[in-house]
Design a protein around this motif. Structure first.
Motif, PDB file in Angstrom:
ATOM      1  N   UNK A   1      36.963  35.517  49.090  1.00 25.81           N
ATOM      2  CA  UNK A   1      35.673  35.905  48.519  1.00 25.81           C
ATOM      3  C   UNK A   1      35.829  37.189  47.702  1.00 25.81           C
ATOM      4  N   UNK A   2      36.569  38.195  48.262  1.00 23.30           N
ATOM      5  CA  UNK A   2      36.799  39.421  47.497  1.00 23.30           C
ATOM      6  C   UNK A   2      37.596  39.137  46.226  1.00 23.30           C
ATOM      7  N   UNK A   3      38.644  38.284  46.358  1.00 25.26           N
ATOM      8  CA  UNK A   3      39.430  37.924  45.172  1.00 25.26           C
ATOM      9  C   UNK A   3      38.567  37.239  44.123  1.00 25.26           C
ATOM     10  N   UNK A   4      37.685  36.355  44.576  1.00 23.31           N
ATOM     11  CA  UNK A   4      36.787  35.665  43.641  1.00 23.31           C
ATOM     12  C   UNK A   4      35.878  36.656  42.928  1.00 23.31           C
ATOM     13  N   UNK A   5      35.368  37.680  43.702  1.00 24.83           N
ATOM     14  CA  UNK A   5      34.508  38.681  43.060  1.00 24.83           C
ATOM     15  C   UNK A   5      35.302  39.480  42.022  1.00 24.83           C
ATOM     16  N   UNK A   6      36.558  39.900  42.385  1.00 29.18           N
ATOM     17  CA  UNK A   6      37.397  40.635  41.430  1.00 29.18           C
ATOM     18  C   UNK A   6      37.711  39.792  40.205  1.00 29.18           C
ATOM     19  N   UNK A   7      38.020  38.529  40.427  1.00 32.28           N
ATOM     20  CA  UNK A   7      38.307  37.648  39.303  1.00 32.28           C
ATOM     21  C   UNK A   7      37.095  37.470  38.399  1.00 32.28           C
ATOM     22  N   UNK A   8      35.900  37.479  38.997  1.00 34.10           N
ATOM     23  CA  UNK A   8      34.686  37.424  38.171  1.00 34.10           C
ATOM     24  C   UNK A   8      34.608  38.648  37.261  1.00 34.10           C
ATOM     25  N   UNK A   9      34.874  39.856  37.843  1.00 29.18           N
ATOM     26  CA  UNK A   9      34.830  41.065  37.020  1.00 29.18           C
ATOM     27  C   UNK A   9      35.904  41.022  35.934  1.00 29.18           C
ATOM     28  N   UNK A  10      37.157  40.625  36.317  1.00 28.27           N
ATOM     29  CA  UNK A  10      38.226  40.536  35.314  1.00 28.27           C
ATOM     30  C   UNK A  10      37.866  39.531  34.231  1.00 28.27           C
ATOM     31  N   UNK A  11      37.282  38.426  34.666  1.00 32.97           N
ATOM     32  CA  UNK A  11      36.883  37.393  33.698  1.00 32.97           C
ATOM     33  C   UNK A  11      35.882  37.938  32.697  1.00 32.97           C
ATOM     34  N   UNK A  12      34.872  38.709  33.197  1.00 28.68           N
ATOM     35  CA  UNK A  12      33.884  39.274  32.274  1.00 28.68           C
ATOM     36  C   UNK A  12      34.529  40.287  31.325  1.00 28.68           C
ATOM     37  N   UNK A  13      35.492  41.101  31.872  1.00 27.65           N
ATOM     38  CA  UNK A  13      36.163  42.090  31.015  1.00 27.65           C
ATOM     39  C   UNK A  13      37.014  41.404  29.944  1.00 27.65           C
ATOM     40  N   UNK A  14      37.800  40.425  30.372  1.00 30.26           N
ATOM     41  CA  UNK A  14      38.650  39.710  29.415  1.00 30.26           C
ATOM     42  C   UNK A  14      37.798  38.978  28.383  1.00 30.26           C
ATOM     43  N   UNK A  15      36.686  38.433  28.828  1.00 28.09           N
ATOM     44  CA  UNK A  15      35.805  37.745  27.886  1.00 28.09           C
ATOM     45  C   UNK A  15      35.259  38.733  26.859  1.00 28.09           C
ATOM     46  N   UNK A  16      34.886  39.970  27.360  1.00 32.82           N
ATOM     47  CA  UNK A  16      34.394  40.994  26.438  1.00 32.82           C
ATOM     48  C   UNK A  16      35.487  41.407  25.458  1.00 32.82           C
ATOM     49  N   UNK A  17      36.759  41.581  25.959  1.00 30.70           N
ATOM     50  CA  UNK A  17      37.877  41.917  25.076  1.00 30.70           C
ATOM     51  C   UNK A  17      38.111  40.820  24.040  1.00 30.70           C
ATOM     52  N   UNK A  18      37.996  39.586  24.484  1.00 29.86           N
ATOM     53  CA  UNK A  18      38.170  38.475  23.546  1.00 29.86           C
ATOM     54  C   UNK A  18      37.105  38.509  22.465  1.00 29.86           C
ATOM     55  N   UNK A  19      35.882  38.822  22.876  1.00 30.92           N
ATOM     56  CA  UNK A  19      34.814  38.918  21.878  1.00 30.92           C
ATOM     57  C   UNK A  19      35.079  40.081  20.922  1.00 30.92           C
ATOM     58  N   UNK A  20      35.506  41.245  21.490  1.00 30.53           N
ATOM     59  CA  UNK A  20      35.807  42.389  20.623  1.00 30.53           C
ATOM     60  C   UNK A  20      36.970  42.074  19.676  1.00 30.53           C
ATOM     61  N   UNK A  21      38.005  41.383  20.208  1.00 32.20           N
ATOM     62  CA  UNK A  21      39.132  41.003  19.353  1.00 32.20           C
ATOM     63  C   UNK A  21      38.689  40.076  18.235  1.00 32.20           C
ATOM     64  N   UNK A  22      37.809  39.148  18.578  1.00 31.97           N
ATOM     65  CA  UNK A  22      37.296  38.254  17.539  1.00 31.97           C
ATOM     66  C   UNK A  22      36.521  39.029  16.487  1.00 31.97           C
TER      67      UNK A  22
END
Length: 557
Positions: free
Chosen positions: A293-314
């Motif tokens: 559950x903790x890993x899933x929560x961390x992965x959610x945060x990483x996913x949102x950060x990576x998604x934001x980086x992908x948007x910024x890169x685009x």
């Protein structure tokens, strides 16, 4: 026992058959007597009654005609007498001679036939007289001959009626006697059958209840948990075979119960181990579920950060593309500016040439003006005006020369500045080209970064999905482990209950089992799964549909 039952049933069937035969024989005799009485007497009495009534009817009609003394009605009476005679003949033909009951009755019938023939002759003579209106003669016939013949004829028919009545009475008496004999015979057979049936019943009861009593005692002993009850088998029939089978069953049940007891003890030990293992597995699975559950929560945060980086890169990729286009446009403008500066430089040089030409013209003009002044001075007064003009031309030439020098100086400065500007523009163009090349490389790198960010975002999404699935599977595993733990505890309780139930039976091996130590009561603990077990206590892993489904989900993941 088969012989006893067959003999008993055979005797009962034989007695029933005898009673039935006697009853059928009696019923046959009674039926024959009734048939004889009906056909020989009842029908005969009916026919004789018809004859008697017809004779009396004729006598009444003749008497009435003698009273009325009417020839026309006498004819009607003659016709009615003929109809009664037809009734008499029909009844007599139905009776005579097939229902004559012996020589005596035949003599009586013959006497009636003779009397009836004479009576009919007299009646015919009487009717002829009445139709001829000779009623006096008819009266004489009626009071003499007819009066003597009627009693004879009626007496003959009455004798036949009495004879058939007497025969009916004799048949009834015979039937009563036959009934009494049949009744006594059937009652006697029934009494004998009752006695024989009672003896057979006692014989069967003794042959059946004795072994059944032994079997009941044996069953009660087994119900009480005793598996070593002795049986005294004395009979050699099916009940004896049944008792011997029960004895063999007792031995087998005793062996099975002892085996079940041993297995129950092993199952109890295994249930204790399963309960301990499933408790420990449940604890570990719950910890694993919390970690996931903790890993899933961390992965959610990483996913949102990576998604934001992908948007910024685009977005940066778009901006770099724009800058690249603008840098390319600036490079083109710089090239055009370099070309323009080169044109200006060329024009400046041409202007410098023209200004040099003007300077030379001014110099030549100044020389010419100087020569003209010299010549005017030489001419004196005549050349004074020309000298003034020449002086003015000289001044103008000087001024033109000064202006040409200034222009030349300015042009030279302009040419130097244009050269410097051209050099600067060239350098700016080279810098812009280098900027364009760098922007293109940056565009390529930013594009690759955008693609990598997008792929990284997709990969992180897949990882996040996988972690979510792992979390769900782990939750299911936790539920399954809890169910398995509950099943282990239930198995432990059932094994203890089974051991308690099996200990109810006491057989030949009870003494040896009494010395066997009882299994220790299982205490639920959370001992580590890594603790090694003795090889004798290891059991194959239990499988369930839910566990197999969870394993398939893990393998597919």
């Amino acid at each position: 026992m088969k012989l006893r039952l067959a003999a008993s049933l055979g005797a009962c069937i034989a007695m029933l058959f005898i009673v039935g035969v006697v009853g059928l024989f009696s019923l046959g005799q009674t039926n024959a007597a009734l048939e004889k009485t009906y056909e020989g007497n009842v029908l005969t009495l009916e026919d004789l009654s018809h004859i008697d009534r017809a004779l009396l009817s004729n006598r009444v009609k003749i008497t009435a005609e003698q009273r009325d003394r009417n020839p026309e009605s006498a004819r009607t009476t003659q016709q009615e007498i003929a109809e009664n005679d037809a009734i008499i003949d029909a009844a007599w033909s139905d009776y005579y001679p097939q229902r004559i009951g012996g020589p005596q009755e035949r003599e009586m019938a013959d006497a009636f036939i003779t009397a009836l023939a004479d009576l009919r002759v007299t009646i015919a003579e009487l009717n002829t007289a009445m139709i001829g209106n000779d009623f006096d003669r008819a009266r004489v016939i009626a009071t003499t001959t007819l009066r003597a013949q009627y009693p004879e004829t009626l007496g003959a028919i009455q004798t036949l009626i009495e004879r058939n009545g007497a025969q009916a009475g004799e048949a009834f008496a015979g039937a009563v006697s036959e009934y009494a004999w049949s009744r006594n015979a059937i009652v006697g057979i029934m009494l004998v059958s009752l006695v024989i049936g009672t003896l057979i019943a006692l014989w069967l009861i003794r042959g059946i209840m004795t072994p059944l009593g032994k079997a009941q005692a044996f069953a009660n002993a087994m119900a009480a948990g005793k598996l070593n009850t002795p049986i005294n088998i004395t009979c050699k029939d099916e009940f004896g075979a049944m008792l011997r089978s029960l004895q063999a069953m007792e031995v087998q049940v005793s062996r099975v119960v002892m085996s079940v007891r041993d297995n129950a003890e092993s199952v109890s030990i295994a249930a204790d181990e399963i309960a301990q293992g499933t408790d420990d597995l449940s604890r570990r699975t719950q910890e694993q579920a919390a970690s996931l559950e903790q890993t899933a929560a961390s992965m959610d945060e990483i996913t949102s950060t990576v998604r934001q980086n992908a948007e910024n890169a685009a977005e940066a990729d778009k901006l770099v593309h724009d800058v690249s286009h603008r840098a390319s446009a600036g490079g083109e403008v710089a090239g055009q500016a370099v070309k323009a500066m080169e044109g200006i430089n060329t024009s400046s040089r041409k202007i410098a040439g023209i200004v040099g030409l003007i300077d030379q013209i001014a110099f030549q003009t100044n020389l010419l003006a100087l020569n003209a002044s010299v010549e005017a001075a030489r001419a004196g007064e005549q050349g004074r005006g020309f000298a003034v003009v020449a002086n003015e031309v000289r001044n103008l030439a000087g001024r033109s020369a000064d202006a040409a020098k200034e222009i030349k100086h300015l042009v030279e400065e302009s040419i130097g500045q244009v050269g410097t500007g051209t050099e600067l523009v060239n350098r700016a163009g080279q810098a812009l080209e280098e900027i364009v090349d760098g922007v293109e490389r940056v565009t390529i790198l930013v594009g690759e970064i955008a693609v990598a960010s997008r792929e990284q975002s997709q990969g992180i999404d897949q990882v996040n999905t996988a972690v979510s699935q792992m979390d769900g599977v782990t939750q299911q595993n936790a539920s399954l482990v809890e169910e398995s733990s509950a099943a282990g505890r239930s198995l432990q309780g059932q094994a203890a209950s089974l051991l308690k139930e099996v200990s109810f039976f006491k057989g030949a091996a009870s003494g040896a089992d009494a010395a066997r130590p009882a299994p220790a009561a299982a205490t639920p603990t959370t001992a580590s799964r890594d603790t090694p077990r003795p090889a004798s206590l290891k059991r194959p892993a239990l499988k369930s549909p839910a566990r197999e489904e969870a394993a398939e989900e893990w393998s597919s993941f």
